[in-house]
Design an enzyme around this catalytic site. Sequence first.
Site, short mmCIF file in Angstrom:
data_model
loop_
_atom_site.label_atom_id
_atom_site.label_comp_id
_atom_site.label_asym_id
_atom_site.label_seq_id
_atom_site.Cartn_x
_atom_site.Cartn_y
_atom_site.Cartn_z
N ALA A 231 12.77 -0.13 13.04
CA ALA A 231 12.08 -0.31 14.32
C ALA A 231 10.91 0.67 14.43
O ALA A 231 10.97 1.79 13.94
CB ALA A 231 13.06 -0.09 15.47
N CYS B 176 -2.69 -7.05 5.56
CA CYS B 176 -2.03 -8.30 5.17
C CYS B 176 -1.32 -9.00 6.32
O CYS B 176 -1.69 -10.11 6.69
CB CYS B 176 -1.04 -8.02 4.03
SG CYS B 176 -1.83 -7.57 2.47
N GLU C 60 0.85 -1.19 0.00
CA GLU C 60 0.00 0.00 0.00
C GLU C 60 0.89 1.24 0.00
O GLU C 60 1.86 1.32 0.73
CB GLU C 60 -0.93 -0.01 1.22
CG GLU C 60 -1.96 -1.12 1.16
CD GLU C 60 -3.01 -1.00 2.25
OE1 GLU C 60 -3.42 0.14 2.55
OE2 GLU C 60 -3.40 -2.04 2.81
#
Length: 448
Positions: A255, A263, A155
């Site tokens: 991180a 998903c 995305e």
Amino acid sequence: MKIAMIGSGYVGLVSGACLADFGHDVICVDKDPEKIVALRAGRIPIYEPGLEELVASNMRAGRLAFSTDLAAAVAEAAVVFIAVGTPARRGDGHADLSYVYGASREIARAMRGFTVVVTKSTVPVGTGDEVERILRAENPAADFAVASNPEFLREGAAISDFKRPDRIVVGLDDERARPVMSEVYRPLYLNAAPLLFTDRRTSELIKYAANGFLAMKITFINEMADLCEKVGADVQQVARGIGLDNRIGSKFLHAGPGFGGSCFPKDTLALIKTAQDHEAPLRLIETTHAVNDQRKRAMARKVIAACGGSVRDKTVALLGLTFKPNTDDMREAPSLAIVQALQDAGAVVRAYDPQGMAAAREMMPSIDYGSGPYDVARDADALVIITEWDAFRALDFKELARIMRAPILVDLRNIYRRADVVGHGFTYVSIGRSSVSLEEGSLVQAAE
């Protein structure tokens, strides 16, 4: 080539528009008449950079159309893609395949001549076998082949991913589908995109294995960030140091507050359930899923600690709500758990996101929404960066220090250097970096 795309959600719409841009004649089908009316009028129901223009140009060229009439679209198509949702099923976490199987029954009754039916949706191993059984049971006289063609779209970068893919995976058990699927993706030969043909079950597993591995990389670096904070190391330089190893690579070693989206959370859970059902448990993926769930709420505890151990009756301003930038997707976003934990601790929460506030208001109606970063920061006791939108990368800290009640910045995406923030009188808290750290490594990285 005439193509029918069943499902006009994220995957179906992006895939349909890109295939039309390749020169194919594509009809995207959806059961929601309001969505089809909107699409025909050029209104895109999701935010994806470049998608609105791509849809409009291919509609003008006559290569892309939208319809609620599945039967008519399938009857004319040489290839029918199934791109409907496969959400996690309530109760047990397995992928809900009811939409896939429902579409298969309708497709079976509408096929005319030899048709390749392709599962584009993310589905567990063996789903193609059941689709084939349904097609045969519903229409014994039909001439068809069932293939698997998983999507690997990110995305925010979906169009680029579709047109310049790392690989195209096609799983088939009927060789008649091979030349048809090769023709579908023939335009990508110019880009030398690898076209990997496998058997159908292997193709289905590749998608889950890829997402499981990437989720594991994210969780690994997040746990390393926790260790870095304890021992006084810098997780960004750790990530760079290991990412330069070609065997590891630098991608997905950033991180943060944990992975979300449509998903990774549901796919790791579905993979776990599939493995358990086949008595081959995936302990690493089980741990990945559990650690990620715990991490999101832990980020709220980091905010509370930065505020002196309590946020009772304090105002916390959040920048970014979507699970990643360049999307309006709020599904499984870390912000959901963070907001809930902050409210549980008594905080007043304000938030701003460049694209996600419409969806966020439906999911979190109890928080206040602002018109921009400085609007939500005014009189706030802490400012928290949750999503690394470009709009948050050059904040005016002099102005923020003037308007905030307490100059505290919790940077959950490590987009700032400590010295640049502390120099304006802020308390700065980040992920996986000690309270006092050397900047030489960061300066070298920035210069490169």
